[in-house]
Motif scaffolding. Structure first.
Motif, PDB file in Angstrom:
ATOM      1  N   SER A  26       1.167  -1.183  -0.077  1.00  0.00           N
ATOM      2  CA  SER A  26       0.117   0.392   0.212  1.00  0.00           C
ATOM      3  C   SER A  26       1.238   1.448   0.025  1.00  0.00           C
ATOM      4  O   SER A  26       2.020   0.979   0.893  1.00  0.00           O
ATOM      5  N   ARG A  37      -3.393   3.163  -1.641  1.00  0.00           N
ATOM      6  CA  ARG A  37      -4.185   3.441  -2.377  1.00  0.00           C
ATOM      7  C   ARG A  37      -3.218   1.714  -2.375  1.00  0.00           C
ATOM      8  O   ARG A  37      -1.748   1.210  -2.305  1.00  0.00           O
ATOM      9  N   THR A  52      -9.442   0.717  -8.220  1.00  0.00           N
ATOM     10  CA  THR A  52      -9.617   1.041  -6.425  1.00  0.00           C
ATOM     11  C   THR A  52     -10.758   2.225  -6.311  1.00  0.00           C
ATOM     12  O   THR A  52     -10.247   2.903  -7.543  1.00  0.00           O
ATOM     13  N   SER A  56     -11.170   6.547  -2.176  1.00  0.00           N
ATOM     14  CA  SER A  56     -11.575   4.755  -1.282  1.00  0.00           C
ATOM     15  C   SER A  56     -10.357   4.543  -0.900  1.00  0.00           C
ATOM     16  O   SER A  56      -9.490   4.514  -1.805  1.00  0.00           O
ATOM     17  N   SER A  58      -7.181   1.123  -0.122  1.00  0.00           N
ATOM     18  CA  SER A  58      -7.192   0.657  -0.193  1.00  0.00           C
ATOM     19  C   SER A  58      -5.489  -0.296  -0.214  1.00  0.00           C
ATOM     20  O   SER A  58      -4.835   0.585   0.000  1.00  0.00           O
ATOM     21  N   THR A  73     -10.565  -3.058   0.366  1.00  0.00           N
ATOM     22  CA  THR A  73     -10.999  -1.761  -0.080  1.00  0.00           C
ATOM     23  C   THR A  73     -12.614  -1.058   0.354  1.00  0.00           C
ATOM     24  O   THR A  73     -13.054  -2.602   0.223  1.00  0.00           O
ATOM     25  N   ASP A  74     -13.243  -0.135   0.626  1.00  0.00           N
ATOM     26  CA  ASP A  74     -13.947   0.033   1.012  1.00  0.00           C
ATOM     27  C   ASP A  74     -14.432  -0.474   2.268  1.00  0.00           C
ATOM     28  O   ASP A  74     -16.198  -1.013   1.940  1.00  0.00           O
ATOM     29  N   ARG A  88     -14.752  -7.538  -5.993  1.00  0.00           N
ATOM     30  CA  ARG A  88     -15.216  -7.809  -4.355  1.00  0.00           C
ATOM     31  C   ARG A  88     -15.291  -9.093  -4.376  1.00  0.00           C
ATOM     32  O   ARG A  88     -15.905  -9.714  -4.858  1.00  0.00           O
TER      33      ARG A  88
END
Length: 212
Positions: A26, A37, A52, A56, A58, A73-74, A88
């Protein structure tokens, strides 16, 4: 040592490396206050951001030898294909999930919450055949395990390690498939080197579809 760089921000963190030298992690981005990210770095291409949702956070926590990464993520467990596209993985009945490891069979482990952050975390297993499952639900009710808090890692044999509660005590666990056609065994490691082996009701499906 090699500086892997950043995605434009002031810092980056690496979490996992595969046999080809690809690194998952990240990184900060620009402008400075933007969310971190997820990235994959390779010797050939350098650092690249993974897909991403806009605005948001990630993070890529693990990468397998197919170049597929998993993380979050999210507020949701995420799988990134080798090309960097986002898949997802969803949640169970809760509002939060996170992936911590992926093997070359495309089996993913991590944790989920019924109500993050108030409720306790629970260990999860995901593959493309069964979707997301609560690992505790794979064990019989009389196994002695009352809670599996999280799953930290999974190897290419489908063996999972993590932390759980056995007979009221916090213990490391090793959950592993066994050859019989519809059983699963869990071996719990104790400080005294004793172990519990419990037959379970379901078998991990190692032949998960390849999501390259």
């Amino acid at each position: 040592a090699i500086d892997l760089g950043t995605l434009g921000g002031p810092s980056s963190t690496a979490f996992s490396i595969n046999d080809a030298g690809q690194v998952a992690g990240s990184s900060g981005t620009t402008p400075v206050n933007s969310p971190q990210r997820a990235f994959v770095w390779s010797p050939e291409s350098g650092i690249r951001q993974l897909e991403t949702p806009q605005d948001s956070f990630s993070l890529a926590a693990s990468i397998n030898n197919l170049g597929q990464a998993v993380g979050i993520t999210d507020g949701e467990a995420a799988l990134w294909t080798s090309s960097g596209s986002l898949v997802r993985l969803g949640t169970l009945t809760g509002n939060y999930s996170s992936a911590s490891s992926i093997n070359d069979q495309i089996q993913v482990v991590g944790d989920w919450y019924e109500n993050h952050p108030e409720s306790a975390q629970r260990a999860l297993l995901w593959d493309s055949v069964n979707g997301m499952q609560d690992q505790l639900a794979l064990l019989p009710s009389d196994s002695g395990w009352t809670h599996l808090f999280n799953a930290e890692d999974i190897n290419d044999h489908g063996e999972i390690i993590g932390i759980g509660q056995y007979n009221g005590e916090t213990r490391a666990y090793l959950m592993m498939p066994i050859p019989e056609p519809s059983t699963l065994a869990t071996v719990a490691a104790f400080g005294t080197c004793t172990a519990l082996v419990a037959a379970a009701r379901n078998l991990f499906r190692a032949g998960a579809k390849n999501q390259r």
